[in-house]
Design a protein around this motif. Sequence first.
Motif, PDB file in Angstrom:
ATOM      1  N   HIS A  64      17.890 -89.160  58.084  1.00 24.03           N
ATOM      2  CA  HIS A  64      19.119 -88.799  57.359  1.00 24.03           C
ATOM      3  C   HIS A  64      18.782 -88.111  56.039  1.00 24.03           C
ATOM      4  O   HIS A  64      19.427 -87.130  55.660  1.00 24.03           O
ATOM      5  CB  HIS A  64      19.973 -90.042  57.090  1.00 24.03           C
ATOM      6  CG  HIS A  64      20.528 -90.672  58.333  1.00 24.03           C
ATOM      7  ND1 HIS A  64      21.299 -91.805  58.321  1.00 24.03           N
ATOM      8  CD2 HIS A  64      20.410 -90.309  59.643  1.00 24.03           C
ATOM      9  CE1 HIS A  64      21.636 -92.124  59.571  1.00 24.03           C
ATOM     10  NE2 HIS A  64      21.103 -91.230  60.389  1.00 24.03           N
TER      11      HIS A  64
ATOM     12  N   HIS B 244      20.060 -97.715  53.844  1.00 30.79           N
ATOM     13  CA  HIS B 244      20.832 -98.488  54.824  1.00 30.79           C
ATOM     14  C   HIS B 244      20.470 -99.957  54.703  1.00 30.79           C
ATOM     15  O   HIS B 244      19.336-100.308  54.372  1.00 30.79           O
ATOM     16  CB  HIS B 244      20.537 -98.029  56.260  1.00 30.79           C
ATOM     17  CG  HIS B 244      21.281 -96.796  56.661  1.00 30.79           C
ATOM     18  ND1 HIS B 244      22.208 -96.782  57.671  1.00 30.79           N
ATOM     19  CD2 HIS B 244      21.214 -95.534  56.198  1.00 30.79           C
ATOM     20  CE1 HIS B 244      22.686 -95.551  57.804  1.00 30.79           C
ATOM     21  NE2 HIS B 244      22.100 -94.771  56.920  1.00 30.79           N
TER      22      HIS B 244
ATOM     23  N   ASP C 279      18.791 -91.494  51.150  1.00 27.28           N
ATOM     24  CA  ASP C 279      19.653 -92.366  51.942  1.00 27.28           C
ATOM     25  C   ASP C 279      19.179 -93.807  51.815  1.00 27.28           C
ATOM     26  O   ASP C 279      18.001 -94.059  51.522  1.00 27.28           O
ATOM     27  CB  ASP C 279      19.655 -91.947  53.414  1.00 27.28           C
ATOM     28  CG  ASP C 279      20.863 -92.500  54.163  1.00 27.28           C
ATOM     29  OD1 ASP C 279      21.844 -92.914  53.519  1.00 27.28           O
ATOM     30  OD2 ASP C 279      20.827 -92.512  55.412  1.00 27.28           O
TER      31      ASP C 279
HETATM   32 MG    MG Z   1      22.471 -92.637  56.624  1.00 24.63          MG
END
Ligand code: MG
Length: 158
Positions: free
Chosen positions: A44, A12, A10
């Motif tokens: 995540h 961000h 993941d």
């Molecule tokens: Mg995420």
Amino acid sequence: MEYRTGIGYDIHRLTEDRKLFLGGIEIPYFKGLLGHSDGDVLLHAISDALLGAVAEGDIGVHFPDSDPKYRGVDSAILLKNVVTLVNGKGFKINNVDTVIIAQEPVLTPFKKPIQKRIAAILEINEDAVGIKAKTNEGLGEIGRKEAIAAYALVSLRR
Ligand code: MG
């Protein structure tokens, strides 16, 4: 005994006016991770690794960001739901290994607290939770401190 492995990734974007959550703990920094939830990339990635190991898609399928009920949600709650799903299929977690890629902040002092927190969420021993943190050597969007990414690998048994 049946064994499974799963991989998760993941990334961000970092933005001002957000708290930084990584591995289920709040880390002091002047920016935080943008996201529909609390933006915790590490949780995540672990959630996706667990879902992948049992061929259950990804967290976007289970917790869609179009659903207002997940707005600002604590990612530890999402991960606990994933653990319940995995356990419900008869699987136990052997171990989890992770890599966090962040140019800033320095994560060394937070590795142990993150390890403890993830072990508690997953209900496994701390020595079964690997936490590694590295910079991106100044390269790309992570190196420019515009984002933080994480990888996770899990092993399950049934
Ligand atoms: Mg995420």
